[in-house]
Design a protein around this motif. Structure first.
Motif, PDB file in Angstrom:
ATOM      1  N   SER A   7       0.835  -1.208   0.000  1.00 43.98           N
ATOM      2  CA  SER A   7       0.000   0.000   0.000  1.00 43.98           C
ATOM      3  C   SER A   7       0.866   1.252   0.000  1.00 43.98           C
ATOM      4  CB  SER A   7      -0.920  -0.020   1.222  1.00 43.98           C
ATOM      5  OG  SER A   7      -1.626   1.193   1.331  1.00 43.98           O
ATOM      6  N   VAL A  12      -1.734   3.169  -2.986  1.00 45.58           N
ATOM      7  CA  VAL A  12      -3.129   2.719  -3.027  1.00 45.58           C
ATOM      8  C   VAL A  12      -3.555   2.362  -1.613  1.00 45.58           C
ATOM      9  CG1 VAL A  12      -4.739   1.020  -3.967  1.00 45.58           C
ATOM     10  CG2 VAL A  12      -2.832   1.843  -5.365  1.00 45.58           C
ATOM     11  N   THR A  16      -8.559  -0.434  -0.491  1.00 46.42           N
ATOM     12  CA  THR A  16      -8.730  -0.577  -1.941  1.00 46.42           C
ATOM     13  C   THR A  16      -8.012  -1.822  -2.453  1.00 46.42           C
ATOM     14  OG1 THR A  16      -8.911   1.819  -2.179  1.00 46.42           O
ATOM     15  CG2 THR A  16      -8.423   0.574  -4.160  1.00 46.42           C
ATOM     16  N   ARG A  51      -4.765   0.349 -11.123  1.00 42.65           N
ATOM     17  CA  ARG A  51      -5.096   1.714 -10.688  1.00 42.65           C
ATOM     18  C   ARG A  51      -5.214   2.654 -11.887  1.00 42.65           C
ATOM     19  NH1 ARG A  51      -7.874   3.138  -6.407  1.00 42.65           N
ATOM     20  NH2 ARG A  51      -7.029   4.878  -5.219  1.00 42.65           N
TER      21      ARG A  51
END
Length: 214
Positions: A7, A12, A16, A51
């Motif tokens: 992460s 991100v 998510t 993403r």
């Protein structure tokens, strides 16, 4: 790396990433114990691709899952994998075969492909979304009274062929087949807006060069 590091490195949010894992957009990590999994650089690269597709490309999760399914299908050769992945992206509406402008546009595009000697492209006209998009655009021009046909399109198509050569040359610089396919998908999402922006900047530059500022 653990999920928290994934992460942090990707930017991100943790929630998510967990959502992407549940939706099958990201492969599970290597299980260390019942509560902990480990992730690697492949996960980081795929996460950045997902993403970009969702945030930049504005693709729904179902479409992203379909595209990635084609990307990961190593039972197929690259042209088929790449074609299937690209065709899963949002496309122009189907042309109305009964529309006289569409019929005229189909003839012009067929003439264009003959002029260029693009025999492979001609064989794909019944299934290619790019072909349908071109027909729809040419038909729209003709409906508005602009004779946007094979003769005018030829030099543009030749420029696009040179661009395609550059694209595929760049593709070959990536080490793995999965990375090459992913790069091509990113190109469809990110490079096309770049080319569009460069086109408009070039128009502005040339227009000002010819006419000056007023």
């Amino acid at each position: 790396m653990r999920l928290a590091e994934l992460s942090e490195r990707s930017g991100v949010p943790l929630a998510t990433i967990k959502y992407y894992l549940r939706e099958g957009l990201l492969a599970p990590g290597r299980q260390i114990n019942a509560r902990t999994a480990e992730y690697d650089e492949e996960h980081l690269r795929r996460l950045r691709l997902v993403r970009a597709m969702i945030q930049v490309g504005r693709l729904p999760v179902a479409t992203v899952r379909e595209v990635l399914g084609h990307v990961d299908d190593d039972s197929l050769g690259r042209p088929i994998r790449l074609g299937a992945a690209m065709w899963a992206l949002p496309q122009a509406p189907e042309p109305d075969e009964d529309d006289e402008y569409v019929q005229a546009a189909q003839q012009e595009v067929s003439t264009l492909l003959d002029r260029l000697g693009w025999e492979n492209a001609k064989q794909l006209t019944t299934i290619s979304p790019a072909y349908r998009s071109l027909v729809v655009a040419v038909a729209a021009f003709r409906r508005l009274g602009y004779d946007w046909g094979a003769e005018l399109l030829t030099p543009y198509a030749e420029l696009m062929h040179r661009t395609a050569v550059l694209d595929l040359d760049n593709l070959e610089t990536h080490p793995s087949e999965a990375e090459r396919i992913e790069f091509a998908i990113l190109g469809a999402i990110l490079n096309e807006p770049v080319l569009q922006a460069l086109h408009r900047l070039a128009q502005e530059e040339e227009s000002t060069r010819r006419d000056g500022f007023e």
